[in-house]
Design a protein around this motif. Structure first.
Motif, mmCIF file in Angstrom:
data_model
loop_
_atom_site.group_PDB
_atom_site.id
_atom_site.type_symbol
_atom_site.label_atom_id
_atom_site.label_comp_id
_atom_site.label_asym_id
_atom_site.label_seq_id
_atom_site.Cartn_x
_atom_site.Cartn_y
_atom_site.Cartn_z
ATOM 1 N N GLY A 155 -17.952 3.500 -8.965
ATOM 2 C CA GLY A 155 -17.369 2.213 -8.623
ATOM 3 C C GLY A 155 -16.705 2.223 -7.259
ATOM 4 N N GLU A 156 -16.838 3.327 -6.525
ATOM 5 C CA GLU A 156 -16.252 3.462 -5.193
ATOM 6 C C GLU A 156 -16.973 4.601 -4.488
ATOM 7 O OE1 GLU A 156 -15.186 2.610 -2.323
ATOM 8 O OE2 GLU A 156 -13.504 1.531 -3.266
ATOM 9 N N CYS A 157 -16.831 4.667 -3.166
ATOM 10 C CA CYS A 157 -17.457 5.734 -2.392
ATOM 11 C C CYS A 157 -16.972 7.091 -2.930
ATOM 12 C CB CYS A 157 -17.114 5.587 -0.918
ATOM 13 S SG CYS A 157 -17.924 6.799 0.159
ATOM 14 N N PRO A 158 -17.865 8.044 -3.179
ATOM 15 C CA PRO A 158 -17.454 9.326 -3.768
ATOM 16 C C PRO A 158 -16.713 10.250 -2.811
ATOM 17 C CG PRO A 158 -19.813 9.320 -3.337
ATOM 18 C CD PRO A 158 -19.325 7.929 -3.068
ATOM 19 N N VAL A 159 -16.658 9.909 -1.529
ATOM 20 C CA VAL A 159 -15.879 10.701 -0.572
ATOM 21 C C VAL A 159 -14.898 9.778 0.148
ATOM 22 C CG1 VAL A 159 -17.677 12.439 -0.233
ATOM 23 C CG2 VAL A 159 -17.634 10.419 1.248
ATOM 24 N N ALA A 253 -25.096 -3.006 -2.101
ATOM 25 C CA ALA A 253 -24.740 -4.142 -1.242
ATOM 26 C C ALA A 253 -24.071 -5.240 -2.063
ATOM 27 C CB ALA A 253 -25.989 -4.681 -0.541
ATOM 28 N N ASN A 254 -24.620 -5.546 -3.225
ATOM 29 C CA ASN A 254 -24.013 -6.554 -4.087
ATOM 30 C C ASN A 254 -22.606 -6.149 -4.506
ATOM 31 O OD1 ASN A 254 -26.178 -8.285 -4.032
ATOM 32 N ND2 ASN A 254 -26.516 -8.271 -6.243
ATOM 33 N N ARG A 255 -22.448 -4.882 -4.876
ATOM 34 C CA ARG A 255 -21.143 -4.427 -5.336
ATOM 35 C C ARG A 255 -20.095 -4.527 -4.244
ATOM 36 N NH1 ARG A 255 -17.358 -1.185 -4.837
ATOM 37 N NH2 ARG A 255 -16.063 -0.646 -6.610
ATOM 38 N N GLU A 256 -20.411 -4.031 -3.057
ATOM 39 C CA GLU A 256 -19.448 -4.056 -1.962
ATOM 40 C C GLU A 256 -19.142 -5.489 -1.534
ATOM 41 O OE1 GLU A 256 -17.729 -1.346 -0.562
ATOM 42 O OE2 GLU A 256 -18.528 -0.513 -2.425
ATOM 43 N N TYR A 260 -15.375 -7.015 -1.896
ATOM 44 C CA TYR A 260 -14.768 -7.506 -0.662
ATOM 45 C C TYR A 260 -14.332 -8.959 -0.831
ATOM 46 C CZ TYR A 260 -14.156 -7.556 4.438
ATOM 47 O OH TYR A 260 -13.639 -7.613 5.701
ATOM 48 N N ALA A 261 -15.156 -9.748 -1.531
ATOM 49 C CA ALA A 261 -14.817 -11.152 -1.770
ATOM 50 C C ALA A 261 -13.589 -11.277 -2.672
ATOM 51 C CB ALA A 261 -16.008 -11.873 -2.392
ATOM 52 N N LEU A 262 -13.493 -10.423 -3.694
ATOM 53 C CA LEU A 262 -12.328 -10.471 -4.584
ATOM 54 C C LEU A 262 -11.036 -10.190 -3.824
ATOM 55 C CD1 LEU A 262 -13.571 -8.672 -7.847
ATOM 56 C CD2 LEU A 262 -13.333 -11.124 -7.430
ATOM 57 N N ARG A 263 -11.089 -9.211 -2.913
ATOM 58 C CA ARG A 263 -9.887 -8.898 -2.130
ATOM 59 C C ARG A 263 -9.555 -10.017 -1.153
ATOM 60 N NH1 ARG A 263 -12.135 -3.537 -2.625
ATOM 61 N NH2 ARG A 263 -13.365 -3.796 -0.723
ATOM 62 N N ASN A 283 -27.012 -9.694 -10.307
ATOM 63 C CA ASN A 283 -25.687 -9.873 -10.931
ATOM 64 C C ASN A 283 -25.388 -11.370 -11.067
ATOM 65 O OD1 ASN A 283 -25.445 -7.408 -8.786
ATOM 66 N ND2 ASN A 283 -24.435 -6.875 -10.717
ATOM 67 N N PRO A 284 -26.020 -12.049 -12.034
ATOM 68 C CA PRO A 284 -25.816 -13.503 -12.181
ATOM 69 C C PRO A 284 -24.356 -13.885 -12.404
ATOM 70 C CG PRO A 284 -27.684 -12.754 -13.498
ATOM 71 C CD PRO A 284 -26.991 -11.522 -13.005
ATOM 72 N N PHE A 285 -23.629 -13.100 -13.213
ATOM 73 C CA PHE A 285 -22.232 -13.437 -13.486
ATOM 74 C C PHE A 285 -21.396 -13.343 -12.213
ATOM 75 C CE2 PHE A 285 -17.904 -12.003 -14.513
ATOM 76 C CZ PHE A 285 -17.460 -13.102 -15.213
ATOM 77 N N GLN A 286 -21.572 -12.264 -11.444
ATOM 78 C CA GLN A 286 -20.828 -12.107 -10.191
ATOM 79 C C GLN A 286 -21.181 -13.228 -9.213
ATOM 80 O OE1 GLN A 286 -21.390 -8.171 -8.630
ATOM 81 N NE2 GLN A 286 -20.261 -7.183 -10.299
#
Length: 315
Positions: A155-159, A253-256, A260-263, A283-286
């Motif tokens: 759910g986030e960059c691993p590094v 790309a969708n996740r980021e 970003y939009a939520l923040r 991601n229809p719900f998102q």
């Protein structure tokens, strides 16, 4: 012995820079170089850095967002084979560089990026383990597809920037930090480009500390309400990747974009142009949430959601 240069960008971090430098000088494996790049600080941070023997302090004539240009200057100036990054308000465990040195020497020759675990220190002293450790990650060398998959699984960059070392030549070939096209998220953009050049060695042992309560944090700044700079990078990568990896990149790309939009929605209504490349069929719900955040009620509803989340946490 591995030749490592420590690069520290500095902008108005006078209250924290001594802590960061002290942690570098305590390392059981000492770096070949320590470069602090002052990004036009208005406090005593540069003077504090210059008081340390063996620390080279460079100065820029105007500040750049995110410390990207400052880090780039440090990379270009360095003579070492590897660059270890440390933000001026973060800190290392005494064995951080020793751990990275072992990872570098034991990894395949084509490995270009190395990251250890870290602890997040939040206001009030609350400590949280990094996302890779929380997701049960183990020490291994990731291919590019596995790096993207780990990003999605965590759910986030691993590094993370202050727990990373990278080959200097690979950093330059990857194009360095995006100092002219990105104000936020430029570090993750570079790690994605770098991971495509070779293997990424991740080790969950925590050897760095990420202070979330520091002064003048970039992550506390408001968002620009524009398309995340990573999306352009991902769209370019998609064109030459096999279908399986391309699918992972679209999901990333969708996740980021969504995160970003939520923040952004915490402080303003989200502009549709900021998520114009979102793929709704993944991601229809998102997608429906993004439509709501871009409506006239988007910002007030987001504020209400934040308040309700805080109230539920106190209950």
């Amino acid at each position: 012995m591995t030749s490592i240069c420590v690069v520290i960008p500095l902008h108005n971090k006078g209250p924290h820079i001594a802590r960061a430098l002290d942690s570098v000088l305590r390392q059981t494996v000492q770096p070949a170089e320590i470069i602090v790049v002052d990004d036009v600080s208005k406090d005593d941070g540069p003077q504090i850095a210059r008081s340390y023997d063996g620390v080279q302090v460079l100065s820029r004539d105007r500040p750049g967002p995110g410390g990207y240009a400052a880090r780039n200057l440090g990379i270009r100036t360095a003579r070492s084979d590897f660059i270890a990054f440390l933000d001026a308000d973060d800190e290392w465990d005494d064995a951080h560089l020793e751990t990275l040195d072992r990872m570098i020497r034991s990894s395949p020759q084509d490995t270009v990026l190395f990251g250890t675990g870290y602890d997040e220190i939040h206001p009030g002293g609350r400590t949280i383990a990094d996302v890779y450790r929380r997701s049960g990650g183990r020490e291994r060398v990731l291919s590019f597809a596995d790096f993207v998959r780990a990003w999605l699984d965590c759910g986030e960059c691993p590094v993370w920037t202050s727990a990373i070392a990278a080959r200097r030549t690979a950093l330059i070939e990857a194009g360095l930090f995006p100092d002219k096209r990105c104000r936020r998220g430029g570090d993750k953009d570079l790690w994605l480009r770098l991971a495509r050049q070779g293997g990424t060695c991740v080790n969950p042992v925590p050897t760095a500390i990420y202070f979330k309560d520091s002064q003048n944090m970039v992550t506390s700044l408001s968002h620009d309400n524009v398309c995340h700079c990573m999306i352009e990078t991902i769209m370019t990568m998609e064109q030459s990747e096999p279908p399986a990896t391309r699918n992972l990149l679209v999901r990333l790309a969708n996740r980021e974009t969504f995160q970003y939009a939520l923040r952004t929605a915490k402080s303003q209504r989200v502009r549709r142009a900021s998520w114009k490349h979102f793929k709704p069929w993944y991601n229809p719900f998102q997608f429906a949430v993004l439509l709501g955040l871009s409506s006239p009620l988007g910002h007030p509803l987001a504020q209400l959601g934040v308040r309700l989340k805080k109230l539920s946490a106190r209950a």
